[in-house]
Design a protein around this motif. Structure first.
Motif, PDB file in Angstrom:
ATOM      1  N   ASP A 173       0.811  -1.227   0.000  1.00 39.64           N
ATOM      2  CA  ASP A 173       0.000   0.000   0.000  1.00 39.64           C
ATOM      3  C   ASP A 173       0.843   1.275   0.000  1.00 39.64           C
ATOM      4  N   TYR A 174       2.103   1.187  -0.432  1.00 36.69           N
ATOM      5  CA  TYR A 174       2.963   2.365  -0.568  1.00 36.69           C
ATOM      6  C   TYR A 174       3.723   2.221  -1.886  1.00 36.69           C
ATOM      7  N   PRO A 175       4.281   3.283  -2.427  1.00 38.78           N
ATOM      8  CA  PRO A 175       5.004   3.180  -3.711  1.00 38.78           C
ATOM      9  C   PRO A 175       6.145   2.167  -3.624  1.00 38.78           C
ATOM     10  N   CYS A 176       6.186   1.235  -4.554  1.00 37.33           N
ATOM     11  CA  CYS A 176       7.173   0.151  -4.492  1.00 37.33           C
ATOM     12  C   CYS A 176       7.416  -0.396  -5.893  1.00 37.33           C
ATOM     13  N   ASP A 222       7.244   2.564   6.553  1.00 37.85           N
ATOM     14  CA  ASP A 222       6.050   2.065   5.861  1.00 37.85           C
ATOM     15  C   ASP A 222       5.994   0.541   5.875  1.00 37.85           C
ATOM     16  N   GLU A 223       7.154  -0.081   5.732  1.00 39.26           N
ATOM     17  CA  GLU A 223       7.209  -1.537   5.639  1.00 39.26           C
ATOM     18  C   GLU A 223       6.820  -2.190   6.970  1.00 39.26           C
ATOM     19  N   LEU A 226       3.061  -1.835   7.496  1.00 35.31           N
ATOM     20  CA  LEU A 226       2.289  -2.737   6.645  1.00 35.31           C
ATOM     21  C   LEU A 226       2.376  -4.178   7.149  1.00 35.31           C
TER      22      LEU A 226
END
Length: 463
Positions: A173-176, A222-223, A226
């Motif tokens: 759910d984050y830019p990756c 972020d990781e 999540l």
């Protein structure tokens, strides 16, 4: 249980040096807090651990379990560094047979917690009836586990083909833009047995009280968030556990003295260091391409070439090109089998590290701000780490064929030169140097370990 009451904690790492050392570091911290530690492994792995400081030796006991013989496992092998990748499944089968002696030990020893690694998928079901809490401590970072997915993915058939691992999964759910290359996931599947690594992870994540990771919010905010959402249970960062340089009295080591004398003659951050970890075994052709690329870079280097495991089928004959050492003797130092990696990386003349991208090696490099030349070992988390660090602009990944992992000496030389000396690599060198604020921050790491210790004390006190 009162929170001030001291706990008995068992540690059960996987049979690899990159795993047993972080487990030992956590053991030492918990022992400093007064808790009693039973560190469980096989005789050879325990024998290779560094000597404990005298003030901790009374709180840490080493419990040796002999590794059962399994057909297909080379005689005497007790760790991943002693077997080629296609023999690792036999090591896992032998490790699984430690269930019986571990059960017997736990039944008799009044253990409150067992902190375990990724492999013993059977452990939660064994510990729960004994009233023992479990922590799954993963020595990998949060990014790699986000890419592996939640338990329903790990235990299901969402990804049926190797190609399914080469795309960014939909649960992120984050830019990756991080995923495995095809050759990496195919290679890693060689080291799985009947119970895949993904199944092991899924069962352990479901069965433990919480998951602990070798990472920190300062690097992977972020990781970590999540993962907590995906697992529906606490994910606790333990910090990066940066290793400490050996004490000065150990500096009399003759091998290190010779290396240091050579490094002292080189300019600041002018030398790159090459080490591919204890488990990566390239083919002769790949080793030759790598050597030619190192030679073409025309830069000073230190290269550690380790002894290959038994039954490797490559042997050591001509693993590097004939005449290579003579041709580079004025600017290169080739070391056989072992070298004091931390001391080398700490030396002021080292500017870069050509690495297989194991998380422990990355932490050691960024602790000293060394720019990374990323050459994935094509197993486990290493390819994902390469993409992560390339994206963070602290390293540059050597271009390789996505299907078979092949590469050219020209791409090796070009990547080395860009990271080490060329103007477009300045951002990488600057970013890597600034990473010391996180990766060499002992206070930060201590704060995370303090938080972990409080958590297990309070959890134990509440039940």
């Amino acid at each position: 249980m009162d929170r001030t009451e001291k706990l008995h904690i068992a540690m059960f790492p996987w049979l690899a040096y990159g795993h047993i050392m972080p487990f030992l570091e956590v053991s030492k911290f918990l022992a400093q807090k007064g808790h009693r530690i039973s560190y469980i492994s096989t005789p050879k792995n325990i024998a290779r651990l560094p000597k404990l400081p005298p003030h901790l030796s009374s709180n840490i006991s080493f419990v040796e379990f002999c590794l059962p013989h399994v057909h297909g496992l080379p005689a005497g092998a007790e760790s991943t560094s002693e077997v080629p990748i296609h023999k690792v499944p036999y090591l896992k089968k032998a490790y699984d047979q430690l269930r019986a002696p571990l059960t017997e030990f736990l039944e008799k020893s009044n253990v409150n917690w067992i902190i375990h690694d990724f492999a013993p998928y059977w452990l939660p079901g064994m510990a729960a009836p004994l009233g023992i809490n479990t922590v799954f401590f993963s020595i990998f970072n949060a990014t790699s586990f986000v890419l592996m997915g939640p338990p329903y993915v790990l235990l299901g058939d969402v990804r049926k083909r190797p190609e399914d691992f080469t795309v960014v999964p939909e649960w992120i759910d984050y830019p990756c833009d991080i995923a495995w290359k095809l050759h990496e996931i195919v290679n890693h599947q060689q080291c799985m047995d009947d119970v895949s690594d993904f199944q092991r992870l899924g069962l352990l994540i479901q069965g433990c009280q919480f998951v602990a990771k070798r990472t920190c919010y300062e690097f992977e905010p972020d990781e970590i968030k999540l993962l907590t959402k995906l697992y529906q249970k606490p994910v606790v960062p333990l910090g990066l556990l940066p290793p400490s340089l050996p004490s000065n009295e150990d500096e009399r080591d003759e091998k290190w003295e010779a290396i240091k004398t050579w490094l002292d003659t080189k300019g600041e951050r002018s030398v790159f260091y090459i080490a591919l970890g204890s488990e990566v075994n390239l083919s002769k052709e790949s080793m030759h391409q790598l050597a030619f690329g190192i030679e073409k870079s025309n830069l000073p280097f230190v290269w550690v070439i380790r002894k290959r495991p038994v039954m490797d089928n490559h042997g050591d004959i001509n693993i590097i090109p004939p005449g290579f050492e003579e041709r580079v003797s004025n600017r290169g130092l080739v070391l056989r089998d072992w070298a004091p990696q931390l001391r080398i990386l700490a030396h002021s003349s080292i500017g870069g590290f050509l690495t297989h991208c194991g998380w422990s090696s990355v932490i050691e490099a960024l602790k000293f701000g060394r720019a990374l030349i990323l050459f994935s070992g094509a197993s486990s988390d290493q390819g994902l780490n390469a993409r992560l660090l390339h994206g963070r602009k602290v390293g540059l990944e050597i271009e390789r064929n996505e299907v078979d992992g092949s590469f050219t000496s020209d791409s090796v030389a070009a990547t080395i030169r860009q990271v080490m000396v060329e103007p477009e690599g300045e951002v990488i060198r600057t970013n890597a140097w600034e990473m010391r604020q996180i990766f060499d921050n002992e206070e930060l790491s201590k704060n995370y370990l303090d938080g972990f210790c409080r958590l297990i004390e309070e959890f134990a006190a509440s039940v």
